[in-house]
Design a protein around this motif. Structure first.
Motif, PDB file in Angstrom:
ATOM      1  N   TRP A   1     -13.590  -3.605   5.121  1.00  0.00           N
ATOM      2  CA  TRP A   1     -12.547  -2.559   5.196  1.00  0.00           C
ATOM      3  C   TRP A   1     -13.067  -1.139   4.983  1.00  0.00           C
ATOM      4  O   TRP A   1     -12.385  -0.183   5.292  1.00  0.00           O
ATOM      5  CB  TRP A   1     -11.439  -2.862   4.172  1.00  0.00           C
TER       6      TRP A   1
ATOM      7  N   VAL B   1      -5.886  -0.276  -2.408  1.00  0.00           N
ATOM      8  CA  VAL B   1      -6.035  -1.588  -1.792  1.00  0.00           C
ATOM      9  C   VAL B   1      -6.797  -2.513  -2.752  1.00  0.00           C
ATOM     10  O   VAL B   1      -7.820  -2.127  -3.305  1.00  0.00           O
ATOM     11  CB  VAL B   1      -6.766  -1.430  -0.436  1.00  0.00           C
TER      12      VAL B   1
ATOM     13  N   LEU C   1      -3.184  -4.786   5.664  1.00  0.00           N
ATOM     14  CA  LEU C   1      -3.605  -4.623   7.057  1.00  0.00           C
ATOM     15  C   LEU C   1      -2.414  -4.596   8.019  1.00  0.00           C
ATOM     16  O   LEU C   1      -2.592  -4.445   9.223  1.00  0.00           O
ATOM     17  CB  LEU C   1      -4.567  -5.755   7.453  1.00  0.00           C
TER      18      LEU C   1
ATOM     19  N   LYS D   1     -12.790   4.687   4.885  1.00  0.00           N
ATOM     20  CA  LYS D   1     -12.128   3.491   5.414  1.00  0.00           C
ATOM     21  C   LYS D   1     -12.583   3.184   6.838  1.00  0.00           C
ATOM     22  O   LYS D   1     -12.967   4.075   7.588  1.00  0.00           O
ATOM     23  CB  LYS D   1     -10.614   3.679   5.371  1.00  0.00           C
TER      24      LYS D   1
ATOM     25  N   VAL E   1     -10.111   5.316   1.406  1.00  0.00           N
ATOM     26  CA  VAL E   1      -9.130   4.382   0.847  1.00  0.00           C
ATOM     27  C   VAL E   1      -9.565   3.990  -0.571  1.00  0.00           C
ATOM     28  O   VAL E   1     -10.758   3.825  -0.836  1.00  0.00           O
ATOM     29  CB  VAL E   1      -8.981   3.128   1.751  1.00  0.00           C
TER      30      VAL E   1
ATOM     31  N   ILE F   1      -7.970  -0.433   8.330  1.00  0.00           N
ATOM     32  CA  ILE F   1      -6.989  -0.032   7.301  1.00  0.00           C
ATOM     33  C   ILE F   1      -6.005   0.948   7.943  1.00  0.00           C
ATOM     34  O   ILE F   1      -6.396   2.020   8.397  1.00  0.00           O
ATOM     35  CB  ILE F   1      -7.683   0.648   6.096  1.00  0.00           C
TER      36      ILE F   1
END
Ligand code: TXA
Ligand code: MG
Length: 326
Positions: free
Chosen positions: A77, A66, A44, A103, A118, A107
């Protein structure tokens, strides 16, 4: 004068609280996963993520995965999670699977290279799970190797190449799966495999029915994650029928990377048999360490053979083809 630590060499160890402290401070920590070691930073925090690209010498068009410890947390997220993604998560997570999901703005764009989706992954390695559970942010983590080189499957591999670029290397022993996660994307309610990896396609199809595979090789940077040349040793590397290749390369100092059967030839200087009992999981687990070991040797060329195109053999063939592409 008090003793001062003057070395910049990374520390390797199993100190979870030190690893956490470094991540919270925005530093890089190498973490063990069941697939390969990752180079982690607070996902982040753009400043922390930027250090990953620097350390790896990675182009900013190549997005990062991630990582977190629990599927319940991912809503923080990502949004609009497709039903198929929930099914795959329930079946395979934690484990060697990455899902590409829309996302949320939290993010940073740097993580996804500006893409709207993501990659989310829940590694199953117990040490990393414990670490991730104590963090109030997820970590972005590519494989902990210089861009384009073979992925690391031990803490020592990470130290060999990136030791002076990370604050800490968390040592969780050798990786059990040995090839990277399978990457799945979703288009109009269908799942598409973008990278063959540690979760076999057969298992995914058993869970959700037939899937499309789009893990083509390309040299087009517009297609992240599918670069044609990757996982490449420094020594020239050829893939094909071994007896034929050996004949063609006659007189050279040969390294041989094969599945189960030892070959005999006077030009063979070193030979690595990945699984005498023809176990593809064992072969995958040992693949990258064998490639690294051979890359350190005094060889003119490394010759490898195709593995059976089933289960983890598909991911092995994918990595060998990219290693051979130049
Ligand atoms: O097993 C793994 O996935 C390991 C461990 C550390 O988790 N990670 C890993 O990361 O292999 P990396 O960065 O070496 O490879 C991830 C690949 C990249 O080639 C990237 O282009 C692709 O996944 N990728 C990541 N996010 C993406 C996205 N949003 N869209 C398309 N491709 C993506
Ligand atoms: Mg990688």
């Amino acid at each position: 004068m008090t003793t001062q630590k003057l070395t910049f060499a990374a520390m390797i160890g199993m100190d979870l609280s030190y690893a956490k402290q470094q991540l919270v401070a925005g530093e890089l920590v190498a973490i063990p996963t069941e697939t390969v070691y990752g180079l982690a930073a607070n996902a982040l925090a753009s400043d922390a993520v930027a250090k990953i690209f620097d350390a790896k010498d990675r182009p900013s068009f190549d997005p990062l995965i991630v990582h977190t410890n629990s599927w319940d947390r991912v809503q923080e997220w990502v949004q609009d999670i497709p039903e198929l993604a929930h099914t795959l998560a329930a079946t395979f997570m934690p484990g060697p699977l990455t899902l590409l999901l829309p996302k949320k703005p939290i993010i940073p764009d740097l993580v996804t290279a500006g893409l709207s989706r993501v990659g989310i992954r829940l590694p199953s390695h117990p040490m990393t799970q414990s670490l991730l559970a104590t963090l109030d942010f997820p970590v972005a983590a590519p494989s902990a190797n210089p861009f384009g080189y073979i992925s690391p499957t031990t803490a020592q591999h990470v130290d060999d190449q990136l030791g002076n670029k990370v604050s800490y290397i968390l040592d969780g022993g050798p990786c059990q799966v040995g090839v990277e996660s399978t990457i799945v994307s979703f288009e109009e309610g269908r799942a598409i495999i973008l990278r063959k990896g540690g979760t076999p396609i057969e298992a995914i199809e058993a869970a959700i029915g037939p899937v499309q595979v789009q893990a083509h090789s390309t040299s087009n940077p517009q297609a992240p994650g599918m670069l044609k040349s990757h996982y490449a040793p420094k020594i020239p590397f050829l893939l094909g029928d071994l007896p034929l290749l050996i004949e063609q390369q006659k007189g050279k100092r040969l390294g041989i990377l094969c599945f189960s059967q030892q070959l005999k030839h006077s030009d063979i200087v070193f030979q690595k048999v990945l699984s005498p009992s023809r176990n593809l999981s064992e072969a995958a687990q040992r693949l990258f360490a064998a490639m690294r070991e051979m890359d350190q040797m005094d060889l003119d060329i490394i010759l490898a053979e195709y593995f059976p195109e089933e289960g983890l053999g598909r991911a092995i063939n994918d990595r060998l083809s990219r290693a051979a592409a130049r």
